[in-house]
Design an enzyme around this catalytic site. Structure first.
Site, PDB file in Angstrom:
ATOM      1  N   HIS A 150     -14.217 -20.962   5.641  1.00  0.00           N
ATOM      2  CA  HIS A 150     -14.741 -22.042   4.795  1.00  0.00           C
ATOM      3  C   HIS A 150     -13.818 -22.291   3.608  1.00  0.00           C
ATOM      4  CE1 HIS A 150     -18.541 -22.839   6.707  1.00  0.00           C
ATOM      5  NE2 HIS A 150     -18.974 -21.599   6.575  1.00  0.00           N
ATOM      6  N   GLU A 158     -19.125 -25.962   9.814  1.00  0.00           N
ATOM      7  CA  GLU A 158     -19.097 -24.615  10.365  1.00  0.00           C
ATOM      8  C   GLU A 158     -17.956 -24.398  11.356  1.00  0.00           C
ATOM      9  OE1 GLU A 158     -20.751 -21.977   9.461  1.00  0.00           O
ATOM     10  OE2 GLU A 158     -21.803 -23.158   7.938  1.00  0.00           O
ATOM     11  N   HIS A 176     -15.327 -15.184   8.169  1.00  0.00           N
ATOM     12  CA  HIS A 176     -16.102 -16.424   8.279  1.00  0.00           C
ATOM     13  C   HIS A 176     -16.056 -17.202   6.963  1.00  0.00           C
ATOM     14  CE1 HIS A 176     -19.535 -18.940   9.706  1.00  0.00           C
ATOM     15  NE2 HIS A 176     -19.830 -18.964   8.421  1.00  0.00           N
ATOM     16  N   GLU A 177     -16.370 -16.518   5.867  1.00  0.00           N
ATOM     17  CA  GLU A 177     -16.378 -17.192   4.571  1.00  0.00           C
ATOM     18  C   GLU A 177     -14.967 -17.615   4.162  1.00  0.00           C
ATOM     19  OE1 GLU A 177     -19.091 -18.178   3.527  1.00  0.00           O
ATOM     20  OE2 GLU A 177     -20.352 -16.915   4.787  1.00  0.00           O
TER      21      GLU A 177
END
Length: 392
Positions: A361, A387, A357-358
Site C-alpha cells: 500500500h 488492495e 502487505h502494508e
C-alpha cells in the site's frame, strides 16, 4: 481549457462524493442528513473506544506453571515482560508470574499452543465478548449505526447502506454477492472435511471432549505439526524485524530502483518505537517520499490490526515553489510482537506477510508520478482496487 484524464477523474469523483454527501438534499432533509452524519461520527468513535478499553481492561495474572504449559519461550517471555510492566518486578519467563492479555501477540499463542484448556476457554470467551456488556456495551451502538445508515441511504435514493458503499467502488452489490456465493460454494465441502479431519485427529490424540471453539486453533496446529512437520514458532528466529526490513527494502530496490534509508530526527514522531524512512531514487539519489513505521503492539493506545494511510500526498500545486512537487509521506502501523528484553522483535510468518502487505500500500502512495494531488498515490482509488498493489 481541456481537462487532462487526471483532472476529469477528479471532477467525476468530486461530483459523485458530493451526491453521496447529500448535496442534492434541501431544507429539513438536509438538516436531518447532517444530523445523521454527526451522530454516526460520534457513534463510530464511541464504538472503537469501547473495544479498545475492553481489550485493555482484561489482564490475567497466572502464577501456576501448569496453566501456561505448552506456551513457547517467546510467549512466556512476553507474558513475563507484561507482568513486570504491571508491577510484578521479579517476573521471569521461567518462573512467572505471567500476565496474559487480549492483545493479539499475547492472545494467539495461548489459543495455539497452551495445553491448559480452561485458560483457552477463558481467553476465547473474553475476546469474543469484548464491549458487549456494562458501560462499554456496543450492542445499542451497533443497532443505532445500522438504523442511521439505512435512513441515510434511503434519503440518498438507495435501498441500503451496502448500495451506498458500492457506489464508490469498482464492483456492484450483485457482483459482490455473487462472488461471495461463488467462494462459499467452492470452499464449503472442503471446510466441512477439514473440520472433520481436525476432530478425528484430536480424538485420536486423546481429546477427552468434543471440540469447542477454543479448541480448534490448538488442535489444528497440532495436526499441522504432525502431518507437515511444520512448527511456525521455529521460524521466528529467522524473521527478526531488522532482517525482515533489510530484505523488504532490498527487494523494493531491485524491483523499483529505490533506496530506503533511516531518516530518524528529520521530523517528530508520536512514540519512541516509531521510525521514519526516506525513499530515494537509486540512480539520482533524489528523494521521492518518506514513511513512518509504527510496528509494535501497544494495546493501551492502539487498536488492533494493521493499516497504511497517507500523511500527505504528492502534489504539484502544494509544492514550495512553482517548480517543486510536495513529496508524499505515508505511515504504516502494525501490531506485531514487541521486542522482549534486549532482543529484537521476532516476527511470525503471518506478521511478515502483514508487513509486506502494508508496504505494498505504501509503495503505491509513495512511488506515484501523478502531480494532481487529489488522484495521486492511494487518493481517488476505489477501495476494492486499492488492495491490488498491497499483494506485494
Amino acid at each position: 481549457k481541456t481537462l487532462t484524464e487526471a483532472q476529469k477523474r477528479i471532477v467525476e469523483g468530486e461530483i459523485r462524493d458530493a451526491k453521496l454527501g447529500g448535496v442534492g438534499l434541501e431544507g429539513k432533509e438536509k438538516e436531518r442528513f447532517n444530523e445523521i452524519q454527526q451522530e454516526l461520527s460520534k457513534l463510530s468513535l464511541k464504538f472503537s473506544n469501547n473495544v479498545l478499553d475492553s481489550t485493555k481492561a482484561f489482564k490475567k495474572v497466572i502464577t501456576d506453571a501448569k496453566e501456561v504449559a505448552g506456551l513457547p519461550e517467546s510467549a512466556l517471555a512476553l507474558a513475563a515482560q507484561t507482568a513486570v510492566a504491571n508491577g510484578h518486578e521479579a517476573a521471569t519467563a521461567a518462573s512467572g508470574p505471567w500476565v496474559i492479555t487480549l492483545d493479539f501477540p499475547s492472545y494467539l499463542p495461548v489459543m495455539t499452543h497452551c495445553t491448559y484448556r480452561p485458560l483457552r476457554e477463558e481467553l476465547y470467551r473474553a475476546f469474543i465478548s469484548r464491549a458487549s456488556s456494562g458501560e462499554r456495551d456496543n450492542t445499542p451502538i451497533i443497532e443505532k449505526i445500522l438504523a442511521l445508515k439505512k435512513e441515510r441511504a434511503q434519503m440518498l435514493g438507495y435501498n441500503s447502506h451496502a448500495d451506498v458503499s458500492m457506489a464508490a467502488k469498482m464492483a456492484t452489490l450483485p457482483k459482490a454477492q455473487a462472488l461471495l456465493e461463488e467462494l462459499r460454494a467452492a470452499s464449503y465441502d472442503s471446510a466441512v472435511q477439514e473440520l472433520a479431519d481436525v476432530q478425528a485427529f484430536a480424538k485420536e490424540a486423546g481429546a477427552a471432549e468434543a471440540l469447542k471453539h477454543w479448541d480448534m486453533t490448538f488442535w489444528a496446529e497440532r495436526m499441522k505439526e504432525e502431518q507437515y512437520e511444520l512448527k511456525e514458532e521455529e521460524l521466528r528466529p529467522y524473521f527478526a524485524l531488522p532482517v525482515v526490513m533489510d530484505g523488504m527494502f532490498a527487494l523494493a530496490q531491485r524491483l523499483f530502483q529505490i533506496t530506503i534509508t533511516p531518516a530518524d530526527g528529520t521530523a517528530p514522531v508520536w512514540h519512541p518505537d516509531v521510525r521514519l524512512y526516506k525513499v530515494a531514487c537509486t540512480q539520482t539519489g533524489s528523494p521521492l517520499a518518506y514513511f513512518y513505521l509504527d510496528p509494535y503492539s501497544r494495546p493501551e493506545e492502539k487498536r488492533g490490526g494493521a493499516w497504511m494511510d497517507e500523511v500527505v500526498g504528492r502534489s504539484k500545486l502544494l509544492g514550495k515553489t512553482k517548480s517543486d512537487v510536495r513529496l508524499p509521506v505515508a505511515h504504516m502501523v502494525c501490531n506485531q510482537s514487541p521486542p522482549v528484553g534486549g532482543d529484537p522483535s521476532l516476527m511470525t510468518f503471518r506478521e511478515v506477510e502483514t508487513m509486506f502487505h502494508e508496504f505494498g500500500h505504501a509503495l503505491q502512495h509513495m512511488l506515484t508520478t501523478q502531480d494532481e494531488g487529489m488522484v495521486a498515490g492511494i487518493r481517488g482509488v476505489e477501495w476494492d482496487a486499492v488492495e491490488l498493489p498491497s499483494q506485494f
